[in-house]
Design a protein around this motif. Structure first.
Motif, PDB file in Angstrom:
ATOM      1  N   GLN A   1       0.824  -1.199   0.000  1.00 40.19           N
ATOM      2  CA  GLN A   1       0.000   0.000   0.000  1.00 40.19           C
ATOM      3  C   GLN A   1       0.864   1.257   0.000  1.00 40.19           C
ATOM      4  OE1 GLN A   1      -3.221  -0.021   2.810  1.00 40.19           O
ATOM      5  NE2 GLN A   1      -3.586   2.179   2.635  1.00 40.19           N
TER       6      GLN A   1
ATOM      7  N   ASP B   1       1.171   5.419   0.683  1.00 33.70           N
ATOM      8  CA  ASP B   1       0.585   6.470   1.508  1.00 33.70           C
ATOM      9  C   ASP B   1       1.559   7.636   1.534  1.00 33.70           C
ATOM     10  OD1 ASP B   1      -1.739   7.018   3.505  1.00 33.70           O
ATOM     11  OD2 ASP B   1       0.053   7.700   4.552  1.00 33.70           O
TER      12      ASP B   1
ATOM     13  N   TRP C   1      -5.369   0.969  -7.874  1.00 32.40           N
ATOM     14  CA  TRP C   1      -6.247   0.768  -6.731  1.00 32.40           C
ATOM     15  C   TRP C   1      -6.382  -0.740  -6.486  1.00 32.40           C
ATOM     16  CZ3 TRP C   1      -6.729   5.117  -4.358  1.00 32.40           C
ATOM     17  CH2 TRP C   1      -6.938   6.317  -5.043  1.00 32.40           C
TER      18      TRP C   1
ATOM     19  N   HIS D   1      -5.638  -2.236  -3.390  1.00 33.67           N
ATOM     20  CA  HIS D   1      -6.298  -2.248  -2.071  1.00 33.67           C
ATOM     21  C   HIS D   1      -6.806  -0.821  -1.950  1.00 33.67           C
ATOM     22  CE1 HIS D   1      -7.146  -3.040   2.123  1.00 33.67           C
ATOM     23  NE2 HIS D   1      -6.421  -2.001   2.482  1.00 33.67           N
ATOM     24  N   GLU D   2      -6.089   0.056  -1.305  1.00 38.96           N
ATOM     25  CA  GLU D   2      -6.140   1.474  -1.661  1.00 38.96           C
ATOM     26  C   GLU D   2      -5.071   1.625  -2.757  1.00 38.96           C
ATOM     27  OE1 GLU D   2      -8.259   4.036  -0.654  1.00 38.96           O
ATOM     28  OE2 GLU D   2      -9.355   2.307   0.076  1.00 38.96           O
ATOM     29  N   ALA D   3      -4.592   2.845  -2.980  1.00 39.79           N
ATOM     30  CA  ALA D   3      -3.505   2.993  -3.944  1.00 39.79           C
ATOM     31  C   ALA D   3      -2.353   2.112  -3.493  1.00 39.79           C
ATOM     32  CB  ALA D   3      -3.069   4.453  -4.036  1.00 39.79           C
TER      33      ALA D   3
ATOM     34  N   ARG E   1     -12.419   7.945  -9.508  1.00 41.92           N
ATOM     35  CA  ARG E   1     -12.952   7.377  -8.269  1.00 41.92           C
ATOM     36  C   ARG E   1     -13.702   8.427  -7.472  1.00 41.92           C
ATOM     37  NH1 ARG E   1      -9.491   4.332  -3.405  1.00 41.92           N
ATOM     38  NH2 ARG E   1     -11.316   3.480  -2.342  1.00 41.92           N
ATOM     39  N   TRP E   2     -13.221   9.649  -7.476  1.00 43.93           N
ATOM     40  CA  TRP E   2     -13.884  10.763  -6.810  1.00 43.93           C
ATOM     41  C   TRP E   2     -13.976  11.933  -7.784  1.00 43.93           C
ATOM     42  CZ3 TRP E   2      -9.615   8.642  -3.840  1.00 43.93           C
ATOM     43  CH2 TRP E   2     -10.023   7.797  -2.808  1.00 43.93           C
TER      44      TRP E   2
ATOM     45  N   SER F   1      -7.142   6.413 -12.912  1.00 48.07           N
ATOM     46  CA  SER F   1      -8.052   5.412 -12.350  1.00 48.07           C
ATOM     47  C   SER F   1      -8.710   4.568 -13.427  1.00 48.07           C
ATOM     48  CB  SER F   1      -9.127   6.096 -11.503  1.00 48.07           C
ATOM     49  OG  SER F   1      -8.567   6.708 -10.357  1.00 48.07           O
TER      50      SER F   1
ATOM     51  N   ASP G   1     -12.001  -7.505   1.705  1.00 46.68           N
ATOM     52  CA  ASP G   1     -11.282  -6.250   1.954  1.00 46.68           C
ATOM     53  C   ASP G   1      -9.928  -6.211   1.270  1.00 46.68           C
ATOM     54  OD1 ASP G   1     -10.829  -3.704   3.716  1.00 46.68           O
ATOM     55  OD2 ASP G   1      -9.062  -4.960   4.047  1.00 46.68           O
TER      56      ASP G   1
ATOM     57  N   ARG H   1     -10.522  -4.904  -1.872  1.00 48.20           N
ATOM     58  CA  ARG H   1     -11.687  -4.022  -1.831  1.00 48.20           C
ATOM     59  C   ARG H   1     -12.731  -4.448  -2.858  1.00 48.20           C
ATOM     60  NH1 ARG H   1     -10.163   0.541   1.349  1.00 48.20           N
ATOM     61  NH2 ARG H   1      -9.078  -0.465   3.079  1.00 48.20           N
TER      62      ARG H   1
ATOM     63  N   PHE I   1       0.050   0.454   7.609  1.00 50.84           N
ATOM     64  CA  PHE I   1      -0.570  -0.037   6.376  1.00 50.84           C
ATOM     65  C   PHE I   1       0.017  -1.371   5.939  1.00 50.84           C
ATOM     66  CE2 PHE I   1      -0.688   4.648   6.377  1.00 50.84           C
ATOM     67  CZ  PHE I   1      -2.055   4.823   6.437  1.00 50.84           C
TER      68      PHE I   1
END
Length: 392
Positions: A33, A35, A79, A81-83, A105-106, A166, A225, A228, A280
């Motif tokens: 992951q 972050d 993406w 899991h998360e990025a 995604r957003w 994305s 999860d 995801r 993470f």
């Protein structure tokens, strides 16, 4: 079983960590992951250190963000899991998600109302090669500098570039100072990877199988999860894997839901694995499972006001012989050439001296890995005195 599945049951390499070691680890974990927090070390570097010991982070950088004939790109961002970083070969397994994120995604309304800008961004990247959103925006002169869109103070160009990332049109060619440089996916990934299509049910079934293998023992929620996945996707995928004999349904004392494990999996004879785990790390990034497995309540407190934090800003759980026995609030202080231990805590019922001794060994190793000359212990926590003595 969960700890061993995550690569903690094997001895660390006796010599330097190589690209081959990294490739085998990624095949086991599936995801690293990403972050933006860098108070100690960025999240994607930490799981490799936790399992393989001190290594040259340039090995991971080259695998993720550089390409040559002698050393092809091993990892790609998406993406997952998360990025996260994932194997280049696995990128087609998430085509279905790219279709879902065709407008990002957003902030999809920003992208929809800027269809012409999306074409312009692709044209700019085609002309420029790997570029940051700021470089693309400057090239297009699409809006006055300093004028920002309504979301998180990002410009519309940044939103559109992220949406194209994305949707799989763009990918990350490289990172410089952690800033993403976008490029056309077909210029970054091999043609056979870009052109490979995998039907959504087949892809989801394969992702579920890999998640179950990475987790060792897992409920439906745990498997879902890891990548995801959606509720509508996971049930038929698990049912297919059970019917095919690839997963076995089992009951675990104290768990309210049934669990699954890969058929033929052996139970380790003893718990093994001692390491610091970043917030993470794949072993602990699904917090309900952490509590169910280890009886360890863990939440990241970055967004909690300082006075209300229980343990600290960026807290690393301590794994000792396969059990979570404590936690450390860490900061890499380059100006003081020290790894700062802002807080050190042992879990209730654990031997403080044993926990502190294990912490000291891992902290020395981590400080050396990060190129820091000292470990400095603060005054918060119930084992700071023992840790100070162990380090001395």
């Amino acid at each position: 079983m969960a700890v061993a599945a995550q690569g903690f049951g094997e001895p660390k390499p006796a010599g330097p960590v190589t690209r081959a070691h990294l490739k085998r680890l990624v095949a086991r974990l599936q995801v690293l992951q990403l972050d933006s927090v860098s108070v100690a070390v960025r999240a994607h570097y930490a799981p490799v250190f936790s399992r393989l010991g001190p290594y040259d982070r340039d090995i991971l950088d080259r695998a993720a963000w550089r390409h040559s004939a002698r050393s092809p790109r091993l990892l790609v961002e998406y993406w997952a899991h998360e990025a996260a970083l994932m194997s280049v070969e696995d990128w087609p397994l998430l085509r279905w998600r790219m279709r879902e994120y065709s407008h990002g995604r957003w902030g999809s309304e920003i992208v929809r109302r800027n269809a012409k800008l999306a074409d312009d961004v692709v044209a700019a990247v085609t002309a420029l090669g790997p570029s940051t959103a700021g470089q693309i925006e400057a090239y297009l002169e699409s809006e006055p500098r300093g004028r920002k869109g309504p979301w998180w103070d990002r410009s519309d160009t940044k939103w559109v570039a992220e949406a194209l990332w994305s949707s799989g049109v763009l990918t990350t060619a490289t990172r410089v100072g952690f800033a993403r440089h976008y490029d056309l996916t077909e210029r970054v990934l091999p043609a056979d990877v870009v052109n490979r299509e995998v039907d959504e049910p087949d892809a989801v079934r394969e992702l579920a199988r890999r998640a179950a293998a990475a987790l060792g023992i897992a409920t439906e929620a745990d498997i879902r999860d890891y990548f995801r996945l959606g509720a509508r996707q996971i049930k038929p995928a698990i049912a297919d894997l059970v019917a095919a004999g690839e997963l076995e349904r089992v009951d675990v004392d104290g768990w309210s839901a049934p669990a699954y494990l890969c058929a033929g999996q052996t139970v380790p004879r003893r718990d093994r694995g001692t390491a610091l785990l970043c917030p993470f790390d794949p072993l602990i990034f699904f917090r309900p499972r952490v509590e169910r497995l280890f009886g360890f309540h863990y939440r990241i407190e970055i967004y909690t006001p300082a006075l209300k934090r229980r343990f600290g800003y960026y807290v690393w759980p301590m794994l000792l012989d396969g059990e979570l026995v404590g936690r450390l609030d860490l900061k890499a202080d380059r100006t003081r050439d020290a790894l700062q231990v802002l807080g050190a805590f042992a879990e209730d019922g654990r031997n403080p001296g044993r926990v502190a001794d294990a912490m000291a060994g891992e902290l020395r190793s981590m400080a050396s890995w990060l190129g820091l000359g000292d470990v400095v212990v603060g005054d918060r926590g119930n084992v700071v005195a023992q840790l100070g003595r162990a380090l001395r």
